[in-house]
Design an enzyme around this catalytic site. Structure first.
Site, PDB file in Angstrom:
ATOM      1  N   ASP A  33       0.854  -1.179   0.000  1.00 17.93           N
ATOM      2  CA  ASP A  33       0.000   0.000   0.000  1.00 17.93           C
ATOM      3  C   ASP A  33       0.897   1.238   0.000  1.00 17.93           C
ATOM      4  O   ASP A  33       1.907   1.265   0.706  1.00 17.93           O
ATOM      5  CB  ASP A  33      -0.908  -0.016   1.240  1.00 17.93           C
ATOM      6  CG  ASP A  33      -2.025   1.000   1.166  1.00 17.93           C
ATOM      7  OD1 ASP A  33      -1.725   2.222   1.118  1.00 17.93           O
ATOM      8  OD2 ASP A  33      -3.194   0.592   1.167  1.00 17.93           O
ATOM      9  N   ILE A  34       0.535   2.254  -0.774  1.00 17.87           N
ATOM     10  CA  ILE A  34       1.365   3.467  -0.835  1.00 17.87           C
ATOM     11  C   ILE A  34       1.178   4.371   0.379  1.00 17.87           C
ATOM     12  O   ILE A  34       1.972   5.272   0.596  1.00 17.87           O
ATOM     13  CB  ILE A  34       1.143   4.268  -2.144  1.00 17.87           C
ATOM     14  CG1 ILE A  34      -0.296   4.734  -2.267  1.00 17.87           C
ATOM     15  CG2 ILE A  34       1.578   3.451  -3.350  1.00 17.87           C
ATOM     16  CD1 ILE A  34      -0.523   5.715  -3.406  1.00 17.87           C
ATOM     17  N   HIS A 104     -10.704  -5.732  -3.156  1.00 18.20           N
ATOM     18  CA  HIS A 104      -9.357  -5.874  -2.618  1.00 18.20           C
ATOM     19  C   HIS A 104      -9.436  -6.119  -1.119  1.00 18.20           C
ATOM     20  O   HIS A 104     -10.424  -5.779  -0.473  1.00 18.20           O
ATOM     21  CB  HIS A 104      -8.502  -4.632  -2.897  1.00 18.20           C
ATOM     22  CG  HIS A 104      -9.041  -3.349  -2.329  1.00 18.20           C
ATOM     23  ND1 HIS A 104     -10.130  -2.692  -2.878  1.00 18.20           N
ATOM     24  CD2 HIS A 104      -8.638  -2.604  -1.268  1.00 18.20           C
ATOM     25  CE1 HIS A 104     -10.370  -1.594  -2.175  1.00 18.20           C
ATOM     26  NE2 HIS A 104      -9.483  -1.517  -1.182  1.00 18.20           N
TER      27      HIS A 104
END
Length: 120
Positions: A33-34, A104
């Site tokens: 995850d960014i 997701h």
């Protein structure tokens, strides 16, 4: 509402946007995850176009469901999360906080995560 093929995860799957990949096969892609919320924060997405968990559970074929579930387990093993534990989250809809309209799951670990929700 139909699947939006211009969402960020669809673009990642098409290679239009880069990601820091952890693992993938024909059924799933896992990447960091960014904006991580824990020392380990991974997104695992199915390769097929499903907008949310409900859509996936209603419409994915058995191979996709099994392949995606096994993919999550592969990532858990790769990141050594099984021993100390982890949290697996799938947000749905406005109240659930889903931001990207592609199914997701968030896989979080690497520290004690605390309560699921703040007490009110």
């Amino acid at each position: 509402m139909p699947y939006d093929s211009n969402n960020i995860f669809a673009k990642i799957l098409r290679g239009e946007i880069p990601c820091k990949k952890i693992a993938e096969d024909e059924f799933y892609l896992a990447f960091h995850d960014i904006q991580p919320c824990a020392p380990i924060h991974v997104l695992v997405i199915p390769k097929s176009a499903y907008k949310d968990v409900y859509d996936f559970n209603q419409n994915a074929n058995p191979d996709e469901i099994i392949g995606f579930s096994k993919g999550i387990n592969q990532v858990i093993e790769l990141l050594n999360l099984r021993q100390d534990g982890f949290r697996l989250i799938s947000n749905f809809g406005t109240y659930g906080g889903q931001e990207v309209p592609h199914y997701h799951v968030h896989l979080l670990g690497g520290k004690k995560l605390g309560p699921m929700l703040p007490s009110s």
